[in-house]
Write a protein that holds these residues in place. Sequence first.
Motif, mmCIF file in Angstrom:
data_model
loop_
_atom_site.group_PDB
_atom_site.id
_atom_site.type_symbol
_atom_site.label_atom_id
_atom_site.label_comp_id
_atom_site.label_asym_id
_atom_site.label_seq_id
_atom_site.Cartn_x
_atom_site.Cartn_y
_atom_site.Cartn_z
ATOM 1 N N LYS A 250 0.877 -1.173 0.000
ATOM 2 C CA LYS A 250 0.000 0.000 0.000
ATOM 3 C C LYS A 250 0.906 1.213 0.000
ATOM 4 O O LYS A 250 1.703 1.404 0.920
ATOM 5 C CB LYS A 250 -0.893 -0.014 1.245
ATOM 6 C CG LYS A 250 -1.973 1.018 1.235
ATOM 7 C CD LYS A 250 -3.030 0.686 0.205
ATOM 8 C CE LYS A 250 -4.239 1.574 0.385
ATOM 9 N NZ LYS A 250 -5.238 1.306 -0.630
ATOM 10 N N GLY A 251 0.821 2.001 -1.043
ATOM 11 C CA GLY A 251 1.699 3.158 -1.134
ATOM 12 C C GLY A 251 3.145 2.709 -1.187
ATOM 13 O O GLY A 251 3.524 1.892 -2.009
ATOM 14 N N ASP A 252 3.946 3.197 -0.272
ATOM 15 C CA ASP A 252 5.374 2.890 -0.229
ATOM 16 C C ASP A 252 5.713 1.905 0.883
ATOM 17 O O ASP A 252 6.850 1.798 1.307
ATOM 18 C CB ASP A 252 6.162 4.197 -0.041
ATOM 19 C CG ASP A 252 7.599 4.096 -0.511
ATOM 20 O OD1 ASP A 252 7.928 3.141 -1.231
ATOM 21 O OD2 ASP A 252 8.407 4.971 -0.136
ATOM 22 N N VAL B 153 6.752 -5.414 8.337
ATOM 23 C CA VAL B 153 6.276 -4.184 7.722
ATOM 24 C C VAL B 153 7.516 -3.405 7.301
ATOM 25 O O VAL B 153 8.356 -3.058 8.135
ATOM 26 C CB VAL B 153 5.400 -3.369 8.692
ATOM 27 C CG1 VAL B 153 4.947 -2.076 8.035
ATOM 28 C CG2 VAL B 153 4.210 -4.202 9.156
ATOM 29 N N LEU B 154 7.629 -3.155 6.002
ATOM 30 C CA LEU B 154 8.804 -2.507 5.424
ATOM 31 C C LEU B 154 8.422 -1.115 4.934
ATOM 32 O O LEU B 154 7.643 -0.970 3.985
ATOM 33 C CB LEU B 154 9.345 -3.322 4.253
ATOM 34 C CG LEU B 154 10.019 -4.661 4.551
ATOM 35 C CD1 LEU B 154 9.070 -5.680 5.140
ATOM 36 C CD2 LEU B 154 10.615 -5.216 3.290
ATOM 37 N N GLN B 155 8.931 -0.085 5.605
ATOM 38 C CA GLN B 155 8.649 1.304 5.246
ATOM 39 C C GLN B 155 9.584 1.751 4.121
ATOM 40 O O GLN B 155 10.734 1.325 4.063
ATOM 41 C CB GLN B 155 8.866 2.203 6.462
ATOM 42 C CG GLN B 155 7.982 1.858 7.642
ATOM 43 C CD GLN B 155 6.543 2.266 7.452
ATOM 44 O OE1 GLN B 155 6.230 3.182 6.691
ATOM 45 N NE2 GLN B 155 5.642 1.593 8.134
ATOM 46 N N LYS B 156 9.088 2.614 3.264
ATOM 47 C CA LYS B 156 9.879 3.158 2.141
ATOM 48 C C LYS B 156 10.524 2.010 1.347
ATOM 49 O O LYS B 156 11.722 1.998 1.104
ATOM 50 C CB LYS B 156 10.938 4.140 2.641
ATOM 51 C CG LYS B 156 10.358 5.342 3.341
ATOM 52 C CD LYS B 156 11.436 6.295 3.779
ATOM 53 C CE LYS B 156 10.808 7.445 4.556
ATOM 54 N NZ LYS B 156 11.827 8.316 5.138
ATOM 55 N N ALA B 157 9.677 1.078 0.926
ATOM 56 C CA ALA B 157 10.179 -0.137 0.292
ATOM 57 C C ALA B 157 9.801 -0.280 -1.172
ATOM 58 O O ALA B 157 10.240 -1.223 -1.823
ATOM 59 C CB ALA B 157 9.664 -1.354 1.060
ATOM 60 N N LEU B 158 8.981 0.614 -1.689
ATOM 61 C CA LEU B 158 8.469 0.405 -3.037
ATOM 62 C C LEU B 158 8.734 1.579 -3.966
ATOM 63 O O LEU B 158 7.959 1.865 -4.870
ATOM 64 C CB LEU B 158 6.959 0.092 -2.977
ATOM 65 C CG LEU B 158 6.604 -1.154 -2.148
ATOM 66 C CD1 LEU B 158 5.100 -1.265 -1.976
ATOM 67 C CD2 LEU B 158 7.171 -2.402 -2.793
#
Length: 102
Positions: free
Chosen positions: A14-16, A68-73
């Motif tokens: 979802k999002g990034d 949960v991986l933040q700023k991953a995409l």
Amino acid sequence: MLIREIAHSRAGDKGDISNLSVIVYDIKDYRHLEKYLTAECVKMHLSDVVLGDVVRHTLPGLGAMNFVLQKALGGGVTRSLALDAHGKCLGSALLNITIPDV
């Protein structure tokens, strides 16, 4: 051994933010996986892609962990120039982490 030998992965995004679940095939392997598959291990393995924090949630009753991986995409699927920035690719990459044999 590769994690894929004892577990499989599901992914969402979802999002990034990428959300990766790792589920053992046999519950007897869960404690071993929990010992070695830490948030730090995942962050290091995916450091070229994951630019934010990695948080691990354990679900021992299900034999699963959720990361949960933040700023991953790359800014999110609609903003990234990558051909496939979805979390499914990260889930497959996570299963290639090597841990000691059971």
